[in-house]
Write a protein that holds these residues in place. Sequence first.
Motif, PDB file in Angstrom:
ATOM      1  N   UNK A 115     -32.957 -24.442 -21.809  1.00 39.94           N
ATOM      2  CA  UNK A 115     -33.067 -25.096 -23.115  1.00 39.94           C
ATOM      3  C   UNK A 115     -34.358 -25.910 -23.177  1.00 39.94           C
ATOM      4  N   UNK A 116     -34.676 -26.585 -22.075  1.00 34.57           N
ATOM      5  CA  UNK A 116     -35.916 -27.365 -22.029  1.00 34.57           C
ATOM      6  C   UNK A 116     -37.137 -26.452 -22.139  1.00 34.57           C
ATOM      7  N   UNK A 117     -37.053 -25.293 -21.502  1.00 33.30           N
ATOM      8  CA  UNK A 117     -38.160 -24.332 -21.584  1.00 33.30           C
ATOM      9  C   UNK A 117     -38.379 -23.886 -23.029  1.00 33.30           C
ATOM     10  N   UNK A 118     -37.277 -23.505 -23.671  1.00 32.12           N
ATOM     11  CA  UNK A 118     -37.391 -22.913 -25.006  1.00 32.12           C
ATOM     12  C   UNK A 118     -37.759 -23.929 -26.079  1.00 32.12           C
ATOM     13  N   UNK A 159     -27.929 -15.045 -14.088  1.00 30.78           N
ATOM     14  CA  UNK A 159     -27.559 -15.757 -15.306  1.00 30.78           C
ATOM     15  C   UNK A 159     -28.533 -15.420 -16.419  1.00 30.78           C
ATOM     16  N   UNK A 160     -27.949 -15.105 -17.572  1.00 27.25           N
ATOM     17  CA  UNK A 160     -28.744 -14.748 -18.745  1.00 27.25           C
ATOM     18  C   UNK A 160     -28.421 -15.716 -19.867  1.00 27.25           C
ATOM     19  N   UNK A 161     -29.407 -15.942 -20.712  1.00 25.15           N
ATOM     20  CA  UNK A 161     -29.239 -16.855 -21.842  1.00 25.15           C
ATOM     21  C   UNK A 161     -29.849 -16.204 -23.061  1.00 25.15           C
ATOM     22  N   UNK A 410     -20.254 -15.780 -22.652  1.00 22.92           N
ATOM     23  CA  UNK A 410     -19.911 -17.022 -23.331  1.00 22.92           C
ATOM     24  C   UNK A 410     -20.756 -17.234 -24.578  1.00 22.92           C
ATOM     25  N   UNK A 411     -20.114 -17.500 -25.700  1.00 22.92           N
ATOM     26  CA  UNK A 411     -20.884 -17.967 -26.852  1.00 22.92           C
ATOM     27  C   UNK A 411     -20.939 -19.483 -26.786  1.00 22.92           C
ATOM     28  N   UNK A 412     -22.105 -20.004 -26.532  1.00 23.93           N
ATOM     29  CA  UNK A 412     -22.232 -21.462 -26.402  1.00 23.93           C
ATOM     30  C   UNK A 412     -22.368 -22.145 -27.748  1.00 23.93           C
ATOM     31  N   UNK A 413     -22.834 -21.407 -28.750  1.00 22.49           N
ATOM     32  CA  UNK A 413     -23.116 -22.065 -30.021  1.00 22.49           C
ATOM     33  C   UNK A 413     -24.276 -23.032 -29.861  1.00 22.49           C
ATOM     34  N   UNK A 414     -24.123 -24.239 -30.401  1.00 28.53           N
ATOM     35  CA  UNK A 414     -25.255 -25.180 -30.401  1.00 28.53           C
ATOM     36  C   UNK A 414     -25.065 -26.328 -29.419  1.00 28.53           C
ATOM     37  N   UNK A 436     -26.846 -20.296 -29.018  1.00 26.27           N
ATOM     38  CA  UNK A 436     -27.049 -19.769 -27.666  1.00 26.27           C
ATOM     39  C   UNK A 436     -25.823 -19.033 -27.138  1.00 26.27           C
ATOM     40  N   UNK A 437     -26.098 -18.076 -26.252  1.00 26.10           N
ATOM     41  CA  UNK A 437     -25.038 -17.459 -25.458  1.00 26.10           C
ATOM     42  C   UNK A 437     -25.436 -17.562 -24.003  1.00 26.10           C
ATOM     43  N   UNK A 438     -24.476 -17.568 -23.097  1.00 27.51           N
ATOM     44  CA  UNK A 438     -24.839 -17.505 -21.680  1.00 27.51           C
ATOM     45  C   UNK A 438     -23.915 -16.517 -20.967  1.00 27.51           C
TER      46      UNK A 438
END
Length: 559
Positions: A115-118, A159-161, A410-414, A436-438
């Motif tokens: 998240x910090x990267x993006x 792990x994918x995001x 996983x759907x992480x949403x926001x 986001x999804x992970x």
Amino acid sequence: MRQSRMFIPTMRETPQDAESLSHRLMLKAGMIKQMASGIYTYLPITKLVLNNIEQIVREEMNAVGGVEIHMPVLHPKELWQESGRWDAYGRELMRIQDRHDRDFALGPTHEEMITALLRDELKSYKKLPLTLFQIQTKFRDELRPRFGLLRGREFIMKDAYSFHSDEASLDETYNDMYNAYSKIFSRVALNYRAVEADSGAIGGSHTHEFMALADIGEDTIVYTQGSNYAANIEKAACPAPESIEINSSEKVGKIETPNVSTCAALAEHMGISIEETTKTMIMRIGNDYAMILLRGDHELNDIKVKSYFKTDDVDFATDEEIRNLLNADPGSLGPVNTDLPVYLDYQVRNMQDYPTGANESGYHFINVNHERDFEVEDYDDFRFITEGEMVQDGSGPAKFMKGIEVGQVFKLGTKYSDSMNLNVLDENGRSVPVLMGCYGIGISRTLSAIVESHSDDRGIIWPKSVTPFDIHVITANPKDAEAVKIAEELYESLSSRYRVLYDDRKERAGVKFADSDLIGLPYRVVIGRGAKEGKVEVKARNSEDSMDLAIDDVLQYLE
Ligand code: ATP
Ligand code: MG
Ligand code: MG
Ligand code: MG
């Protein structure tokens, strides 16, 4: 590869301390060496199989548009504070300091990092959707590492995001990932089942786990015959009621309750010990603290919320003590029931940042030991489904089986976009949080799950898709110069087409055959007495029968 140059320290004795079939087999076959609890060196055979699994995972990730990156193992504390997980993740998070006394975590998962990267790199919705993945070592200070690589403290995860500007796009990638996972687990020859899972502490709306079916599995799958219904018992059997009556306390009255698996997941994230003894959690719900008793059957997934209660025979904490413990702004906490039991030998962490279940904010756990600290009144509405009961979707009576969680989507949403400010400008130039999804796969756990389900009493039987070598070429008598010469030639010619392990060691035939069965390559070619007549013995690992073949026919047979 010449076996004399390999490093495959097989064992004759069955290791006594190994608690699962795969753990035993991997020790015996010289695949792993434990360096500390839950921490292993992957020896050459293991490394080769891991490479193969990783390659399959890479191919399927690429096929759904995933792009590989590699993020750091060391995560600065500040990022984990932003998400709230520096405190909330609990004791499973391994923490270290650098020479300047700055705190870091050893990454157990990478939502904060990505998240910090993006948020620094992503400005416009036009760059979305985007899926990034990595294959990397993860660290989790598991309460009880066990079963070899199945539950390690240092392990390999893919792990994918994924990142999206709208729900439809997230749904699409989630489905792609779900299908990619199905392909991956089919390709590595696991008998698996995708099950509905509880979103627990991570929040979010939608999640599936991929379970390798195995008796040793730590998860219980609820399914029904002849239907598509399959769910983790945590999800299947926790119809969280809107509210429940607290049995013995008029002080607390009615409270809302989160669902049971949320509690379980939270407890796990808190690193609360729920093995051995039954434990309780204290949750702050609205303006009250309530206690929930977790009845653990030595397993997290057997946790049952049995009752709410209060008790008089333990130490009480004052409002102030609780606030200090929680390190929270007193104004935000509101009144606290001071006569609820608090046992202070466990570190309390702030759960403010877990937006789960029926609760708005701020629940906190304190460890209390059942029986030593209080009496219990049963509250029987809270329990897991039992076998034979009708499942939630009405498709039939519940059946149980055990599974090893090899992956989860996983759907992480926001959740992370909100807490860490990952926004993009939409078509109208408005700043909106990114969805986001992970998606995780335990690579090293998958390897163990494969071994768990592919063996016989002599050793491992590798599926062809992940086998470390295709063929085991063995000289039965290393002193027979003529046979050795033929073996060398056959090794050379087979090596142009196949990955060959050539047992050129000066060992007895019996030792070589035993090692060969243990290591479990799909085919074995023995160059023995028949060599002079141009014959070798070929045997498939998954068959009892061997056959004598002319040397020239071996290649053709293996086709
Ligand atoms: P578990 O419920 O078994 O503790 P998890 O739900 O905590 O697993 P995730 O956070 O979903 O794990 O991580 C993604 C994947 O990583 C899991 O599906 C699993 O395959 C793998 N994994 C998690 N913890 C471990 C571990 N301690 N050792 C090996 N693999 C693990
Ligand atoms: Mg876990
Ligand atoms: Mg899990
Ligand atoms: Mg999981």
